[in-house]
Motif scaffolding. Sequence first.
Motif, PDB file in Angstrom:
ATOM      1  N   LYS A   1      10.115   8.479  -5.397  1.00 14.52           N
ATOM      2  CA  LYS A   1      10.313   7.953  -6.737  1.00 14.52           C
ATOM      3  C   LYS A   1       8.976   8.004  -7.470  1.00 14.52           C
ATOM      4  O   LYS A   1       7.944   7.668  -6.888  1.00 14.52           O
ATOM      5  N   PRO A   2       8.971   8.427  -8.728  1.00 17.41           N
ATOM      6  CA  PRO A   2       7.694   8.503  -9.446  1.00 17.41           C
ATOM      7  C   PRO A   2       7.073   7.131  -9.653  1.00 17.41           C
ATOM      8  O   PRO A   2       7.767   6.132  -9.821  1.00 17.41           O
ATOM      9  N   GLY A   3       5.721   7.116  -9.626  1.00 15.22           N
ATOM     10  CA  GLY A   3       5.021   5.850  -9.800  1.00 15.22           C
ATOM     11  C   GLY A   3       4.883   5.104  -8.494  1.00 15.22           C
ATOM     12  O   GLY A   3       5.454   5.488  -7.463  1.00 15.22           O
TER      13      GLY A   3
ATOM     14  N   VAL B   1       0.825  -1.213   0.000  1.00 10.28           N
ATOM     15  CA  VAL B   1       0.000   0.000   0.000  1.00 10.28           C
ATOM     16  C   VAL B   1       0.854   1.256   0.000  1.00 10.28           C
ATOM     17  O   VAL B   1       0.627   2.178  -0.803  1.00 10.28           O
ATOM     18  N   LEU B   2       1.841   1.328   0.879  1.00 19.40           N
ATOM     19  CA  LEU B   2       2.658   2.541   0.987  1.00 19.40           C
ATOM     20  C   LEU B   2       3.346   2.952  -0.315  1.00 19.40           C
ATOM     21  O   LEU B   2       3.457   4.155  -0.586  1.00 19.40           O
ATOM     22  N   PRO B   3       3.845   2.006  -1.151  1.00 22.69           N
ATOM     23  CA  PRO B   3       4.507   2.446  -2.396  1.00 22.69           C
ATOM     24  C   PRO B   3       3.613   3.301  -3.290  1.00 22.69           C
ATOM     25  O   PRO B   3       4.123   4.097  -4.086  1.00 22.69           O
ATOM     26  N   THR B   4       2.300   3.163  -3.182  1.00 24.70           N
ATOM     27  CA  THR B   4       1.390   3.962  -4.000  1.00 24.70           C
ATOM     28  C   THR B   4       1.406   5.428  -3.586  1.00 24.70           C
ATOM     29  O   THR B   4       1.123   6.316  -4.403  1.00 24.70           O
ATOM     30  N   PHE B   5       1.760   5.709  -2.324  1.00 25.60           N
ATOM     31  CA  PHE B   5       1.664   7.067  -1.799  1.00 25.60           C
ATOM     32  C   PHE B   5       3.019   7.733  -1.563  1.00 25.60           C
ATOM     33  O   PHE B   5       3.061   8.928  -1.247  1.00 25.60           O
ATOM     34  N   THR B   6       4.125   7.000  -1.668  1.00 26.68           N
ATOM     35  CA  THR B   6       5.439   7.617  -1.464  1.00 26.68           C
ATOM     36  C   THR B   6       5.774   8.531  -2.639  1.00 26.68           C
ATOM     37  O   THR B   6       5.294   8.338  -3.760  1.00 26.68           O
ATOM     38  N   THR B   7       6.630   9.529  -2.390  1.00 24.65           N
ATOM     39  CA  THR B   7       6.952  10.541  -3.411  1.00 24.65           C
ATOM     40  C   THR B   7       8.432  10.576  -3.770  1.00 24.65           C
ATOM     41  O   THR B   7       8.824  11.364  -4.632  1.00 24.65           O
TER      42      THR B   7
ATOM     43  N   GLY C   1       3.217  -1.015  -5.516  1.00 18.44           N
ATOM     44  CA  GLY C   1       2.000  -0.364  -5.033  1.00 18.44           C
ATOM     45  C   GLY C   1       0.741  -0.883  -5.701  1.00 18.44           C
ATOM     46  O   GLY C   1       0.685  -1.065  -6.922  1.00 18.44           O
ATOM     47  N   LEU C   2      -0.280  -1.130  -4.894  1.00 16.32           N
ATOM     48  CA  LEU C   2      -1.568  -1.594  -5.400  1.00 16.32           C
ATOM     49  C   LEU C   2      -2.378  -0.440  -5.966  1.00 16.32           C
ATOM     50  O   LEU C   2      -2.203   0.721  -5.575  1.00 16.32           O
ATOM     51  N   GLY C   3      -3.301  -0.776  -6.873  1.00 17.59           N
ATOM     52  CA  GLY C   3      -4.246   0.205  -7.365  1.00 17.59           C
ATOM     53  C   GLY C   3      -5.368   0.413  -6.362  1.00 17.59           C
ATOM     54  O   GLY C   3      -5.479  -0.292  -5.356  1.00 17.59           O
ATOM     55  N   ALA C   4      -6.242   1.382  -6.658  1.00 16.15           N
ATOM     56  CA  ALA C   4      -7.303   1.754  -5.717  1.00 16.15           C
ATOM     57  C   ALA C   4      -8.257   0.593  -5.444  1.00 16.15           C
ATOM     58  O   ALA C   4      -8.639   0.347  -4.292  1.00 16.15           O
TER      59      ALA C   4
END
Length: 366
Positions: free
Chosen positions: A159-161, A151-157, A319-322
């Motif tokens: 690195k893009p993506g 989950v966290l990789p979707t919201f970290t900044t 990161g997972l999608g919504a």
Amino acid sequence: MIDRLRSPLTQWTAIVPMLAVVLLVFTWGRDVPGAVVVLVTLVLAGAVLAAVHHAEVVAHRVGEPFGSLVLAIAVTIIEVALIVTLMADGGDKSATLARDTVFAAVMITCNGIVGLCLLVASLRHGLAVFNAEGTGAALATVATLATLSLVLPTFTTSKPGPEFSSAQLTFAALSSLVLYGLFVTTQTVRHRDYFLPITRQGEIIHADDHADAPSGRTAALSLGLLALALVGVVGLAKGVSPTIESGVEAAGMPAAVVGVIIALLVLLPETIAALRSARRDRVQTSLNLALGSAMASIGLTIPAVALASIWLSGPLVLGLGATHMVLLALTVVVSSLTVVPGRATPLQGGVHLVLFAAYLELAVNP
């Protein structure tokens, strides 16, 4: 159970794992005709049943909760090796392979296996009973690992993506190893009683009084044959994946469905073993298998792909999608409500199975 283990009819469980490995050697990396695919599928099914048999022998020798760890860790180690191998060969197209495989394992175990076992046990015995303390600890560990890694990789900044930076990936890998190590220590050493089956009166079942444990030699032989069977299961599952891919593509379904099918095949031994325990009213053993498999899948896969990313050139999307994050959050909430009472009715099993069905539906129709 021990009478079945000693029966001469179980000799096939020694032949099939060796046959699976031999067949794997001759089919690995080759395009095989349809007739061979049928043979591979039959041997694959036999290897699954053989793996369950040998896991039961080893589990009966070492007792719970050690027995539940044997199958979960063995399957996960081989699965991790398969993931890393496919990532090394796949380039950019395999960027999401680790994420998709781990999330599929979490949904299959926490909803599919758990729901099926709770439903079977409650229908057969009136109520499914288990130790809420041990199961709650396992669920908390799975939820933490899944959130930190998926989950966290979707919201970290940094690195893009939906990717971790190198420092973040290192932290996630070390955290996964530490948490998994702490859980195994808690399960097998400090609070072993929390993970043993219990009676309807809440008394701990330390052993099966109706059966003598197999000898050390028999258990050692079964452990070796279990490893062979699992190598055959995972390897042959990869071998039939081109046929599965062709079928999925012909049906117009997303490519991610292939990962779901492969995960279902790989987790089939644990599913059968968990169902057998549920039928015997050993629901805690079933939950140990299911949640232990989910935990091992995250706790071993993330460190492995983090290490492999040193020499892999492609991106690593974790990161997972919504949609998948909603399913994961709902799974954690529902699982928590299932675990707290320490007992479950067919309703709880049905709720988990509906969540699993929703995951499959959204995998086919995203």
